[in-house]
Scaffold this motif. Structure first.
Motif, PDB file in Angstrom:
ATOM      1  N   THR A  48       0.861  -1.185   0.000  1.00  0.00           N
ATOM      2  CA  THR A  48       0.000   0.000   0.000  1.00  0.00           C
ATOM      3  C   THR A  48       0.893   1.230   0.000  1.00  0.00           C
ATOM      4  N   PRO A  49       0.972   1.970  -1.107  1.00  0.00           N
ATOM      5  CA  PRO A  49       1.881   3.115  -1.173  1.00  0.00           C
ATOM      6  C   PRO A  49       1.683   4.128  -0.042  1.00  0.00           C
ATOM      7  N   ASP A  50       0.430   4.326   0.383  1.00  0.00           N
ATOM      8  CA  ASP A  50       0.166   5.289   1.456  1.00  0.00           C
ATOM      9  C   ASP A  50       0.728   4.834   2.801  1.00  0.00           C
ATOM     10  N   ALA A  51       1.130   3.579   2.915  1.00  0.00           N
ATOM     11  CA  ALA A  51       1.718   3.088   4.162  1.00  0.00           C
ATOM     12  C   ALA A  51       3.001   3.840   4.496  1.00  0.00           C
ATOM     13  N   ALA A  52       3.636   4.422   3.498  1.00  0.00           N
ATOM     14  CA  ALA A  52       4.843   5.221   3.738  1.00  0.00           C
ATOM     15  C   ALA A  52       4.544   6.382   4.677  1.00  0.00           C
ATOM     16  N   LEU A  53       3.318   6.885   4.659  1.00  0.00           N
ATOM     17  CA  LEU A  53       2.933   8.010   5.514  1.00  0.00           C
ATOM     18  C   LEU A  53       2.965   7.647   7.000  1.00  0.00           C
ATOM     19  N   LEU A  54       2.853   6.369   7.320  1.00  0.00           N
ATOM     20  CA  LEU A  54       2.858   5.938   8.718  1.00  0.00           C
ATOM     21  C   LEU A  54       4.162   6.266   9.433  1.00  0.00           C
ATOM     22  N   PHE A  55       5.251   6.366   8.686  1.00  0.00           N
ATOM     23  CA  PHE A  55       6.559   6.579   9.299  1.00  0.00           C
ATOM     24  C   PHE A  55       6.866   8.049   9.565  1.00  0.00           C
ATOM     25  N   ALA A  56       5.995   8.947   9.130  1.00  0.00           N
ATOM     26  CA  ALA A  56       6.182  10.384   9.372  1.00  0.00           C
ATOM     27  C   ALA A  56       6.195  10.628  10.883  1.00  0.00           C
ATOM     28  N   PRO A  57       7.015  11.526  11.342  1.00  0.00           N
ATOM     29  CA  PRO A  57       7.742  12.558  10.611  1.00  0.00           C
ATOM     30  C   PRO A  57       9.144  12.150  10.150  1.00  0.00           C
ATOM     31  N   LEU A  58       9.520  10.878  10.318  1.00  0.00           N
ATOM     32  CA  LEU A  58      10.852  10.467   9.881  1.00  0.00           C
ATOM     33  C   LEU A  58      10.918  10.426   8.353  1.00  0.00           C
ATOM     34  N   PRO A  59      12.051  10.833   7.787  1.00  0.00           N
ATOM     35  CA  PRO A  59      12.220  10.661   6.340  1.00  0.00           C
ATOM     36  C   PRO A  59      12.230   9.168   6.012  1.00  0.00           C
ATOM     37  N   LEU A  60      11.576   8.796   4.915  1.00  0.00           N
ATOM     38  CA  LEU A  60      11.511   7.402   4.492  1.00  0.00           C
ATOM     39  C   LEU A  60      12.174   7.266   3.136  1.00  0.00           C
ATOM     40  N   TYR A  61      13.107   6.329   3.032  1.00  0.00           N
ATOM     41  CA  TYR A  61      13.780   5.990   1.779  1.00  0.00           C
ATOM     42  C   TYR A  61      13.354   4.573   1.452  1.00  0.00           C
ATOM     43  N   ALA A  62      12.642   4.397   0.349  1.00  0.00           N
ATOM     44  CA  ALA A  62      12.077   3.091   0.031  1.00  0.00           C
ATOM     45  C   ALA A  62      12.372   2.701  -1.407  1.00  0.00           C
ATOM     46  N   VAL A  63      12.311   1.396  -1.646  1.00  0.00           N
ATOM     47  CA  VAL A  63      12.398   0.851  -2.998  1.00  0.00           C
ATOM     48  C   VAL A  63      11.177  -0.027  -3.235  1.00  0.00           C
ATOM     49  N   ALA A  64      10.890  -0.275  -4.493  1.00  0.00           N
ATOM     50  CA  ALA A  64       9.776  -1.152  -4.861  1.00  0.00           C
ATOM     51  C   ALA A  64      10.192  -2.607  -4.719  1.00  0.00           C
ATOM     52  N   GLY A  65       9.269  -3.400  -4.229  1.00  0.00           N
ATOM     53  CA  GLY A  65       9.466  -4.845  -4.168  1.00  0.00           C
ATOM     54  C   GLY A  65       8.602  -5.535  -5.201  1.00  0.00           C
ATOM     55  N   ASN A  66       8.661  -6.841  -5.251  1.00  0.00           N
ATOM     56  CA  ASN A  66       7.908  -7.596  -6.241  1.00  0.00           C
ATOM     57  C   ASN A  66       6.396  -7.515  -6.026  1.00  0.00           C
ATOM     58  N   CYS A  67       5.938  -7.094  -4.855  1.00  0.00           N
ATOM     59  CA  CYS A  67       4.496  -6.940  -4.588  1.00  0.00           C
ATOM     60  C   CYS A  67       4.045  -5.485  -4.682  1.00  0.00           C
ATOM     61  N   ASP A  68       4.899  -4.621  -5.187  1.00  0.00           N
ATOM     62  CA  ASP A  68       4.582  -3.196  -5.310  1.00  0.00           C
ATOM     63  C   ASP A  68       4.259  -2.831  -6.760  1.00  0.00           C
ATOM     64  N   SER A  69       3.432  -3.628  -7.399  1.00  0.00           N
ATOM     65  CA  SER A  69       3.126  -3.374  -8.811  1.00  0.00           C
ATOM     66  C   SER A  69       2.480  -2.000  -8.974  1.00  0.00           C
ATOM     67  N   GLY A  70       2.909  -1.308 -10.010  1.00  0.00           N
ATOM     68  CA  GLY A  70       2.395   0.021 -10.281  1.00  0.00           C
ATOM     69  C   GLY A  70       3.007   1.118  -9.436  1.00  0.00           C
ATOM     70  N   SER A  71       3.946   0.777  -8.592  1.00  0.00           N
ATOM     71  CA  SER A  71       4.593   1.771  -7.731  1.00  0.00           C
ATOM     72  C   SER A  71       5.523   2.652  -8.549  1.00  0.00           C
ATOM     73  N   ASP A  72       5.654   3.896  -8.119  1.00  0.00           N
ATOM     74  CA  ASP A  72       6.625   4.775  -8.770  1.00  0.00           C
ATOM     75  C   ASP A  72       7.953   4.802  -8.016  1.00  0.00           C
ATOM     76  N   LEU A  73       8.098   3.907  -7.033  1.00  0.00           N
ATOM     77  CA  LEU A  73       9.364   3.802  -6.304  1.00  0.00           C
ATOM     78  C   LEU A  73      10.433   3.190  -7.211  1.00  0.00           C
ATOM     79  N   PRO A  74      11.694   3.578  -7.029  1.00  0.00           N
ATOM     80  CA  PRO A  74      12.767   2.944  -7.799  1.00  0.00           C
ATOM     81  C   PRO A  74      12.978   1.512  -7.327  1.00  0.00           C
ATOM     82  N   THR A  75      13.569   0.685  -8.159  1.00  0.00           N
ATOM     83  CA  THR A  75      13.841  -0.702  -7.770  1.00  0.00           C
ATOM     84  C   THR A  75      15.134  -0.825  -6.977  1.00  0.00           C
ATOM     85  N   ARG A  76      15.973   0.202  -7.054  1.00  0.00           N
ATOM     86  CA  ARG A  76      17.199   0.220  -6.260  1.00  0.00           C
ATOM     87  C   ARG A  76      17.566   1.664  -5.964  1.00  0.00           C
TER      88      ARG A  76
END
Length: 173
Positions: A48-76
């Motif tokens: 769930t892309p919006d799950a990234a919001l749960l970690f606020a206020p910390l900066p989040l650095y994320a990559v896409a995994g195999n279950c993140d279809s349609g994500s705009d996150l980088p793969t690395r």
């Protein structure tokens, strides 16, 4: 151990279908083991892309995994925190050979830490001067015995990590 300059929370494989699925767990992490973290690294399968919001206020650095279809996150990602270079990738394929596959992703670059996920199995070990870190899974599954996360300590002279059992609040690796 040198003086800790930065503390990073490291997670992977959250697999939450909705933001509500992760709200309580992340809240407990942010007031517990992640309370003094400077940022969060997520090694993929947020689902769930919006799950990234749960970690606020910390900066989040994320990559896409195999279950993140349609994500705009980088793969690395290649991240730099002070003098430390951290490779971040999810991983793919069967458990056998996973370490070798993720190592190849950054074979042409010099990194100090390689963070990956996918297997749901925690790992923290050195290959020469490289620290290889898999925090396991925030939600277990896939045969994982427990929910886990990691803390990565970037010192002025060295780097170290510990994997923690989220439910027991104790170091496991």
């Amino acid at each position: 151990m040198s003086e800790v300059v930065m503390k990073l929370a490291v997670v992977s494989d959250s697999h939450w279908r909705t933001v509500a699925d992760g709200r309580e767990l992340v809240g407990n992490l942010l007031t517990g083991p992640f309370a003094t973290a400077d940022a969060v690294l997520h090694a993929g399968d947020l689902v769930t892309p919006d799950a990234a919001l749960l970690f606020a206020p910390l900066p989040l650095y994320a990559v896409a995994g195999n279950c993140d279809s349609g994500s705009d996150l980088p793969t690395r990602r290649l991240l730099r925190f002070g003098r430390w270079r951290i490779g971040l990738v999810h991983g793919w394929g069967p458990p056998a050979g996973l370490e070798q596959r993720v190592l190849q992703v950054f074979a042409d670059q010099t990194i100090d830490v390689l963070v990956f996920g996918h297997s749901h199995v925690p790992l923290c070990r050195r290959i020469g001067s490289l620290l290889l870190l898999n925090p396991g899974s925030l939600t277990a599954g896939r045969g994982a015995m427990r929910r886990s996360a990691a803390l990565l300590y970037l010192g002025d002279q060295d780097v170290r990590a510990e994997v923690i059992d989220i439910d027991a609040c104790q170091q496991i690796v």
